[in-house]
Design a protein around this motif. Structure first.
Motif, PDB file in Angstrom:
ATOM      1  N   ARG A  47      12.730  49.989 -24.747  1.00  0.00           N
ATOM      2  CA  ARG A  47      13.686  51.101 -24.732  1.00  0.00           C
ATOM      3  C   ARG A  47      14.152  51.362 -26.164  1.00  0.00           C
ATOM      4  O   ARG A  47      14.109  50.471 -27.011  1.00  0.00           O
ATOM      5  CB  ARG A  47      14.911  50.754 -23.882  1.00  0.00           C
ATOM      6  N   ASN A  95      18.862  56.987 -30.961  1.00  0.00           N
ATOM      7  CA  ASN A  95      17.529  56.634 -31.454  1.00  0.00           C
ATOM      8  C   ASN A  95      17.488  56.571 -32.983  1.00  0.00           C
ATOM      9  O   ASN A  95      16.520  56.961 -33.625  1.00  0.00           O
ATOM     10  CB  ASN A  95      16.467  57.635 -30.948  1.00  0.00           C
ATOM     11  N   CYS A 152       4.364  64.763 -27.932  1.00  0.00           N
ATOM     12  CA  CYS A 152       5.480  63.954 -28.423  1.00  0.00           C
ATOM     13  C   CYS A 152       5.089  63.046 -29.586  1.00  0.00           C
ATOM     14  O   CYS A 152       5.582  61.918 -29.705  1.00  0.00           O
ATOM     15  CB  CYS A 152       6.055  63.115 -27.285  1.00  0.00           C
ATOM     16  N   ALA A 202      12.712  60.433 -29.478  1.00  0.00           N
ATOM     17  CA  ALA A 202      13.503  60.483 -28.245  1.00  0.00           C
ATOM     18  C   ALA A 202      12.735  61.192 -27.134  1.00  0.00           C
ATOM     19  O   ALA A 202      12.770  60.777 -25.963  1.00  0.00           O
ATOM     20  CB  ALA A 202      14.838  61.180 -28.515  1.00  0.00           C
ATOM     21  N   ARG A 203      12.029  62.274 -27.477  1.00  0.00           N
ATOM     22  CA  ARG A 203      11.194  62.960 -26.483  1.00  0.00           C
ATOM     23  C   ARG A 203      10.068  62.054 -25.999  1.00  0.00           C
ATOM     24  O   ARG A 203       9.701  62.070 -24.819  1.00  0.00           O
ATOM     25  CB  ARG A 203      10.609  64.233 -27.087  1.00  0.00           C
ATOM     26  N   ALA A 230      11.432  59.676 -23.480  1.00  0.00           N
ATOM     27  CA  ALA A 230      11.652  60.366 -22.202  1.00  0.00           C
ATOM     28  C   ALA A 230      10.330  60.578 -21.468  1.00  0.00           C
ATOM     29  O   ALA A 230      10.268  60.487 -20.236  1.00  0.00           O
ATOM     30  CB  ALA A 230      12.351  61.698 -22.451  1.00  0.00           C
ATOM     31  N   ARG A 231       9.260  60.855 -22.202  1.00  0.00           N
ATOM     32  CA  ARG A 231       7.940  61.030 -21.581  1.00  0.00           C
ATOM     33  C   ARG A 231       7.477  59.730 -20.917  1.00  0.00           C
ATOM     34  O   ARG A 231       6.962  59.754 -19.785  1.00  0.00           O
ATOM     35  CB  ARG A 231       6.922  61.484 -22.630  1.00  0.00           C
ATOM     36  N   ASP A 263       9.396  57.371 -19.790  1.00  0.00           N
ATOM     37  CA  ASP A 263      10.238  57.169 -18.606  1.00  0.00           C
ATOM     38  C   ASP A 263       9.747  57.972 -17.411  1.00  0.00           C
ATOM     39  O   ASP A 263       9.788  57.505 -16.267  1.00  0.00           O
ATOM     40  CB  ASP A 263      11.690  57.560 -18.916  1.00  0.00           C
ATOM     41  N   SER A 264       9.274  59.173 -17.651  1.00  0.00           N
ATOM     42  CA  SER A 264       8.875  60.040 -16.536  1.00  0.00           C
ATOM     43  C   SER A 264       7.450  59.791 -16.053  1.00  0.00           C
ATOM     44  O   SER A 264       7.141  60.069 -14.892  1.00  0.00           O
ATOM     45  CB  SER A 264       9.023  61.513 -16.938  1.00  0.00           C
TER      46      SER A 264
END
Length: 342
Positions: free
Chosen positions: A137, A143, A271, A302-303, A306-307, A309-310
Protein backbone atom coordinates in the motif's frame (compact mmCIF):
# COMPACT_ATOMS: atom_id res chain seq x y z
CA UNK A 1 -10.64 -30.45 0.55
CA UNK A 2 -7.11 -31.89 0.59
CA UNK A 3 -5.00 -30.03 -1.96
CA UNK A 4 -1.41 -30.72 -2.91
CA UNK A 5 0.37 -27.52 -3.92
CA UNK A 6 2.94 -28.90 -6.34
CA UNK A 7 5.97 -27.11 -7.81
CA UNK A 8 8.07 -29.82 -9.39
CA UNK A 9 11.81 -29.82 -8.62
CA UNK A 10 11.77 -26.45 -6.85
CA UNK A 11 14.04 -25.82 -3.89
CA UNK A 12 11.72 -25.77 -0.90
CA UNK A 13 13.22 -22.59 0.55
CA UNK A 14 11.93 -20.72 -2.51
CA UNK A 15 8.30 -21.65 -1.93
CA UNK A 16 7.63 -19.15 0.82
CA UNK A 17 10.12 -16.53 -0.36
CA UNK A 18 8.68 -16.30 -3.88
CA UNK A 19 5.65 -14.03 -3.75
CA UNK A 20 3.39 -15.74 -6.30
CA UNK A 21 3.79 -19.18 -4.69
CA UNK A 22 3.14 -17.77 -1.24
CA UNK A 23 0.07 -15.91 -2.47
CA UNK A 24 -1.62 -19.02 -3.85
CA UNK A 25 -0.81 -21.07 -0.75
CA UNK A 26 -2.39 -18.33 1.36
CA UNK A 27 -5.45 -18.26 -0.91
CA UNK A 28 -5.94 -22.03 -0.75
CA UNK A 29 -5.63 -22.04 3.03
CA UNK A 30 -7.96 -19.06 3.37
CA UNK A 31 -10.61 -21.13 1.55
CA UNK A 32 -10.42 -23.68 4.35
CA UNK A 33 -8.53 -26.35 2.42
CA UNK A 34 -5.87 -28.60 3.89
CA UNK A 35 -2.76 -27.74 1.84
CA UNK A 36 0.22 -30.06 1.48
CA UNK A 37 3.40 -28.85 -0.23
CA UNK A 38 5.20 -31.13 -2.72
CA UNK A 39 8.22 -30.66 -4.97
CA UNK A 40 8.58 -34.33 -6.03
CA UNK A 41 6.05 -36.90 -7.20
CA UNK A 42 6.80 -39.13 -4.23
CA UNK A 43 5.74 -36.29 -1.93
CA UNK A 44 2.15 -36.17 -3.26
CA UNK A 45 0.10 -37.84 -0.48
CA UNK A 46 -2.20 -40.75 -1.17
CA UNK A 47 -5.02 -38.82 0.46
CA UNK A 48 -5.21 -35.95 -2.04
CA UNK A 49 -8.35 -34.58 -3.67
CA UNK A 50 -6.80 -32.09 -6.14
CA UNK A 51 -3.28 -31.30 -7.33
CA UNK A 52 -2.65 -27.57 -7.76
CA UNK A 53 0.38 -27.45 -10.05
CA UNK A 54 2.53 -24.43 -10.84
CA UNK A 55 3.98 -24.37 -14.38
CA UNK A 56 3.17 -26.38 -17.49
CA UNK A 57 6.75 -27.30 -18.42
CA UNK A 58 6.81 -30.54 -16.41
CA UNK A 59 3.17 -31.53 -16.94
CA UNK A 60 4.16 -34.04 -19.63
CA UNK A 61 6.11 -35.94 -16.95
CA UNK A 62 4.00 -35.62 -13.80
CA UNK A 63 0.61 -35.54 -15.52
CA UNK A 64 0.43 -39.24 -16.54
CA UNK A 65 1.43 -40.38 -13.03
CA UNK A 66 -1.12 -38.15 -11.33
CA UNK A 67 -3.83 -39.22 -13.77
CA UNK A 68 -3.10 -42.90 -13.10
CA UNK A 69 -3.93 -42.07 -9.49
CA UNK A 70 -7.20 -40.47 -10.63
CA UNK A 71 -6.27 -36.99 -9.45
CA UNK A 72 -7.72 -33.79 -10.96
CA UNK A 73 -5.01 -31.29 -11.94
CA UNK A 74 -5.33 -27.50 -11.89
CA UNK A 75 -2.34 -25.81 -13.54
CA UNK A 76 -1.43 -22.14 -13.24
CA UNK A 77 1.48 -19.77 -13.77
CA UNK A 78 3.25 -18.39 -16.81
CA UNK A 79 3.89 -20.20 -20.06
CA UNK A 80 5.55 -17.25 -21.74
CA UNK A 81 5.19 -17.39 -25.53
CA UNK A 82 8.45 -15.50 -26.10
CA UNK A 83 10.37 -18.14 -24.13
CA UNK A 84 8.38 -21.10 -25.47
CA UNK A 85 8.97 -20.30 -29.16
CA UNK A 86 12.75 -20.05 -28.61
CA UNK A 87 12.98 -23.50 -27.01
CA UNK A 88 14.10 -26.62 -28.95
CA UNK A 89 11.45 -28.50 -30.91
CA UNK A 90 11.41 -31.42 -28.46
CA UNK A 91 10.70 -29.10 -25.51
CA UNK A 92 7.79 -27.54 -27.38
CA UNK A 93 6.49 -31.00 -28.26
CA UNK A 94 6.62 -32.14 -24.65
CA UNK A 95 4.85 -29.02 -23.37
CA UNK A 96 2.08 -29.43 -25.93
CA UNK A 97 1.73 -33.11 -25.05
CA UNK A 98 1.43 -32.26 -21.38
CA UNK A 99 -1.45 -29.82 -21.84
CA UNK A 100 -3.92 -32.70 -22.24
CA UNK A 101 -3.46 -33.72 -18.60
CA UNK A 102 -4.70 -30.41 -17.15
CA UNK A 103 -8.32 -30.36 -16.03
CA UNK A 104 -8.11 -26.58 -15.73
CA UNK A 105 -5.43 -24.23 -17.06
CA UNK A 106 -5.38 -20.82 -15.37
CA UNK A 107 -3.21 -18.26 -17.17
CA UNK A 108 -2.17 -15.00 -15.51
CA UNK A 109 -2.51 -12.71 -18.55
CA UNK A 110 -4.82 -12.46 -21.54
CA UNK A 111 -1.77 -11.72 -23.66
CA UNK A 112 -0.47 -15.18 -22.88
CA UNK A 113 -3.70 -16.88 -23.90
CA UNK A 114 -3.95 -14.94 -27.15
CA UNK A 115 -0.35 -15.62 -28.21
CA UNK A 116 -0.33 -19.28 -27.19
CA UNK A 117 -3.67 -19.94 -28.87
CA UNK A 118 -2.04 -18.99 -32.17
CA UNK A 119 0.75 -21.53 -31.53
CA UNK A 120 -1.12 -24.56 -30.19
CA UNK A 121 -4.57 -25.79 -29.21
CA UNK A 122 -5.32 -24.75 -25.63
CA UNK A 123 -7.75 -26.82 -23.59
CA UNK A 124 -10.35 -24.50 -22.06
CA UNK A 125 -7.91 -21.69 -21.12
CA UNK A 126 -8.99 -19.53 -18.18
CA UNK A 127 -7.73 -16.09 -17.25
CA UNK A 128 -7.10 -14.90 -13.72
CA UNK A 129 -4.18 -12.55 -13.04
CA UNK A 130 -1.71 -12.57 -10.20
CA UNK A 131 -2.76 -10.51 -7.23
CA UNK A 132 -1.03 -8.14 -4.86
CA UNK A 133 -1.28 -8.72 -1.13
CA UNK A 134 -2.70 -6.04 1.16
CA UNK A 135 0.72 -5.34 2.69
CA UNK A 136 1.57 -3.44 -0.51
CA UNK A 137 0.00 0.00 0.00
CA UNK A 138 1.14 3.63 -0.29
CA UNK A 139 2.82 4.95 2.85
CA UNK A 140 0.11 7.59 3.30
CA UNK A 141 -2.95 9.14 1.72
CA UNK A 142 -0.86 11.82 -0.01
CA UNK A 143 1.53 9.27 -1.55
CA UNK A 144 4.48 11.51 -0.72
CA UNK A 145 7.75 10.08 -2.04
CA UNK A 146 10.33 10.20 0.75
CA UNK A 147 13.19 9.27 -1.61
CA UNK A 148 12.34 11.44 -4.62
CA UNK A 149 15.78 11.07 -6.26
CA UNK A 150 15.85 7.27 -6.06
CA UNK A 151 15.12 4.86 -8.90
CA UNK A 152 14.35 1.39 -7.55
CA UNK A 153 14.21 -2.03 -9.20
CA UNK A 154 13.92 -5.65 -8.05
CA UNK A 155 15.35 -8.34 -10.30
CA UNK A 156 16.73 -11.84 -9.75
CA UNK A 157 20.18 -11.44 -11.27
CA UNK A 158 20.82 -14.48 -13.39
CA UNK A 159 22.38 -13.70 -16.77
CA UNK A 160 19.19 -14.47 -18.66
CA UNK A 161 16.95 -12.54 -16.29
CA UNK A 162 19.24 -9.50 -16.25
CA UNK A 163 19.00 -9.37 -20.03
CA UNK A 164 15.22 -9.92 -20.00
CA UNK A 165 14.66 -7.20 -17.41
CA UNK A 166 16.85 -4.78 -19.41
CA UNK A 167 19.28 -4.09 -16.56
CA UNK A 168 22.20 -3.16 -18.87
CA UNK A 169 19.99 -0.61 -20.64
CA UNK A 170 18.90 0.77 -17.28
CA UNK A 171 22.51 1.34 -16.19
CA UNK A 172 23.37 3.05 -19.48
CA UNK A 173 20.24 5.21 -19.13
CA UNK A 174 21.14 6.09 -15.54
CA UNK A 175 24.59 7.26 -16.65
CA UNK A 176 22.89 9.62 -19.12
CA UNK A 177 20.42 10.77 -16.48
CA UNK A 178 23.21 11.66 -14.05
CA UNK A 179 24.47 14.32 -16.43
CA UNK A 180 21.30 16.31 -15.74
CA UNK A 181 20.49 14.98 -12.26
CA UNK A 182 23.78 14.39 -10.43
CA UNK A 183 21.96 13.63 -7.16
CA UNK A 184 19.97 10.74 -8.63
CA UNK A 185 20.51 7.29 -7.14
CA UNK A 186 19.84 3.81 -8.50
CA UNK A 187 19.03 1.01 -6.04
CA UNK A 188 19.06 -2.50 -7.50
CA UNK A 189 17.69 -5.29 -5.32
CA UNK A 190 17.61 -9.00 -6.03
CA UNK A 191 19.62 -12.12 -5.37
CA UNK A 192 23.12 -11.68 -6.84
CA UNK A 193 23.52 -14.69 -9.13
CA UNK A 194 25.74 -15.03 -12.22
CA UNK A 195 24.47 -11.87 -13.94
CA UNK A 196 25.39 -9.22 -11.37
CA UNK A 197 29.17 -9.07 -11.83
CA UNK A 198 28.90 -7.74 -15.39
CA UNK A 199 26.53 -5.00 -14.20
CA UNK A 200 28.93 -3.99 -11.43
CA UNK A 201 31.83 -3.83 -13.90
CA UNK A 202 29.85 -1.60 -16.25
CA UNK A 203 28.91 0.74 -13.40
CA UNK A 204 32.61 1.05 -12.56
CA UNK A 205 33.51 1.73 -16.20
CA UNK A 206 30.93 4.50 -16.32
CA UNK A 207 32.23 6.04 -13.10
CA UNK A 208 28.89 5.77 -11.34
CA UNK A 209 30.47 5.01 -7.97
CA UNK A 210 28.14 5.00 -4.98
CA UNK A 211 25.24 6.42 -6.98
CA UNK A 212 24.40 2.80 -7.87
CA UNK A 213 23.88 0.36 -4.99
CA UNK A 214 23.38 -3.38 -5.34
CA UNK A 215 21.27 -4.30 -2.34
CA UNK A 216 21.23 -8.06 -2.84
CA UNK A 217 18.33 -10.15 -1.60
CA UNK A 218 16.07 -8.07 0.64
CA UNK A 219 13.08 -8.89 2.82
CA UNK A 220 9.51 -8.23 1.77
CA UNK A 221 9.33 -5.44 4.35
CA UNK A 222 12.40 -3.75 2.89
CA UNK A 223 11.04 -4.12 -0.63
CA UNK A 224 7.73 -2.53 0.34
CA UNK A 225 9.53 0.32 2.08
CA UNK A 226 11.59 1.16 -1.01
CA UNK A 227 8.53 0.90 -3.25
CA UNK A 228 6.63 3.29 -0.98
CA UNK A 229 9.43 5.87 -0.93
CA UNK A 230 11.20 5.78 -4.31
CA UNK A 231 10.87 8.51 -6.90
CA UNK A 232 10.43 5.95 -9.68
CA UNK A 233 10.27 2.19 -10.14
CA UNK A 234 11.78 0.82 -13.35
CA UNK A 235 10.48 -2.26 -15.12
CA UNK A 236 11.04 -2.25 -18.82
CA UNK A 237 11.28 -5.85 -19.93
CA UNK A 238 11.70 -7.80 -23.14
CA UNK A 239 8.77 -10.00 -22.14
CA UNK A 240 6.56 -10.55 -19.10
CA UNK A 241 3.93 -13.18 -18.43
CA UNK A 242 2.42 -10.71 -15.95
CA UNK A 243 4.88 -8.55 -14.00
CA UNK A 244 4.19 -9.10 -10.30
CA UNK A 245 6.94 -6.86 -8.92
CA UNK A 246 5.66 -4.12 -11.21
CA UNK A 247 2.13 -4.52 -9.81
CA UNK A 248 3.51 -4.48 -6.27
CA UNK A 249 5.32 -1.21 -6.94
CA UNK A 250 2.14 0.30 -8.37
CA UNK A 251 0.22 -0.84 -5.29
CA UNK A 252 2.73 1.11 -3.18
CA UNK A 253 2.09 4.25 -5.21
CA UNK A 254 5.41 4.21 -7.05
CA UNK A 255 5.54 6.05 -10.39
CA UNK A 256 6.52 3.25 -12.78
CA UNK A 257 8.65 3.54 -15.93
CA UNK A 258 7.79 0.74 -18.35
CA UNK A 259 7.65 -0.29 -22.00
CA UNK A 260 4.78 -1.63 -24.12
CA UNK A 261 5.97 -5.24 -24.35
CA UNK A 262 3.80 -8.32 -23.86
CA UNK A 263 1.61 -8.29 -20.71
CA UNK A 264 2.97 -5.06 -19.20
CA UNK A 265 0.17 -2.79 -20.58
CA UNK A 266 -2.44 -5.18 -19.08
CA UNK A 267 -1.02 -4.43 -15.66
CA UNK A 268 -0.15 -0.75 -16.02
CA UNK A 269 -3.01 0.56 -18.16
CA UNK A 270 -2.63 4.36 -18.41
CA UNK A 271 -1.03 4.63 -14.96
CA UNK A 272 2.66 4.71 -15.84
CA UNK A 273 5.40 6.39 -17.84
CA UNK A 274 5.89 4.49 -21.11
CA UNK A 275 9.23 4.86 -22.85
CA UNK A 276 9.15 5.91 -26.51
CA UNK A 277 11.55 3.11 -27.38
CA UNK A 278 13.98 0.85 -25.55
CA UNK A 279 17.15 2.88 -26.08
CA UNK A 280 19.02 4.18 -23.02
CA UNK A 281 18.26 7.75 -24.15
CA UNK A 282 14.52 7.09 -24.20
CA UNK A 283 14.62 5.32 -20.83
CA UNK A 284 16.59 8.21 -19.35
CA UNK A 285 14.02 10.67 -20.69
CA UNK A 286 11.12 8.90 -18.92
CA UNK A 287 13.09 8.48 -15.70
CA UNK A 288 13.95 12.18 -15.74
CA UNK A 289 10.32 13.13 -16.16
CA UNK A 290 9.33 10.96 -13.19
CA UNK A 291 12.03 12.47 -10.95
CA UNK A 292 11.68 16.12 -12.00
CA UNK A 293 7.89 16.45 -11.98
CA UNK A 294 7.06 15.20 -8.47
CA UNK A 295 3.45 16.41 -8.35
CA UNK A 296 2.62 14.66 -11.62
CA UNK A 297 4.51 11.53 -10.59
CA UNK A 298 2.84 11.45 -7.18
CA UNK A 299 -0.62 11.71 -8.75
CA UNK A 300 0.22 9.04 -11.34
CA UNK A 301 1.43 6.72 -8.57
CA UNK A 302 -1.81 7.27 -6.66
CA UNK A 303 -3.80 6.32 -9.77
CA UNK A 304 -1.62 3.22 -10.15
CA UNK A 305 -2.38 2.18 -6.58
CA UNK A 306 -6.11 2.66 -7.21
CA UNK A 307 -5.84 0.50 -10.35
CA UNK A 308 -4.26 -2.33 -8.38
CA UNK A 309 -7.00 -2.05 -5.75
CA UNK A 310 -9.72 -2.40 -8.37
CA UNK A 311 -8.14 -5.07 -10.59
CA UNK A 312 -5.49 -7.12 -8.81
CA UNK A 313 -6.29 -7.77 -5.18
CA UNK A 314 -6.56 -10.97 -3.10
CA UNK A 315 -10.34 -11.45 -3.27
CA UNK A 316 -10.39 -11.56 -7.07
CA UNK A 317 -8.10 -14.58 -7.40
CA UNK A 318 -9.52 -16.17 -4.25
CA UNK A 319 -13.08 -16.08 -5.64
CA UNK A 320 -11.92 -17.36 -9.01
CA UNK A 321 -9.86 -20.26 -7.66
CA UNK A 322 -12.68 -21.26 -5.32
CA UNK A 323 -14.95 -21.77 -8.34
CA UNK A 324 -12.24 -23.58 -10.31
CA UNK A 325 -11.54 -26.01 -7.46
CA UNK A 326 -15.23 -26.70 -6.90
CA UNK A 327 -15.53 -27.45 -10.60
CA UNK A 328 -12.79 -30.10 -10.70
CA UNK A 329 -13.43 -31.81 -7.37
CA UNK A 330 -15.25 -35.09 -8.08
CA UNK A 331 -17.59 -34.78 -5.11
CA UNK A 332 -18.63 -31.20 -5.84
CA UNK A 333 -21.27 -29.81 -8.15
CA UNK A 334 -19.71 -28.72 -11.42
CA UNK A 335 -19.19 -24.97 -11.51
CA UNK A 336 -18.06 -23.41 -14.74
CA UNK A 337 -15.83 -20.47 -13.78
CA UNK A 338 -16.11 -17.22 -15.68
CA UNK A 339 -13.58 -16.70 -18.40
CA UNK A 340 -12.49 -13.62 -16.53
CA UNK A 341 -12.56 -13.20 -12.80
CA UNK A 342 -15.18 -10.75 -11.70
Amino acid sequence: MRITFFVYRLQRDRLMTTEFYRQDVEILRSLGHEVHIATRLREVPKQTDVVFLWWWNWLWLVGPVLKLRGLPIVVTGSLEPDIYEQKPWYYRLLVRAGLRFADRSVFVSQYMIDRLSAMMPLKDPLYCPHIVLDAYRPAGAENTRALPNVIFNVCWKTKNNVRRKMQPELIEAFALLRRDLPNAQLLLAGEPVDGQAALERRCAELGLGESVQFLGKISREEKISYMQRCGAYFQCSRHEGFGLALAEAMACGAPVVVNHNTAIPEVVGDCGYYVDDESPASIAKSLKRALTQPAEAQALGARAAARIDSEFRFDRRRTFLAAVLDGVHPEAHAIEPARRAA
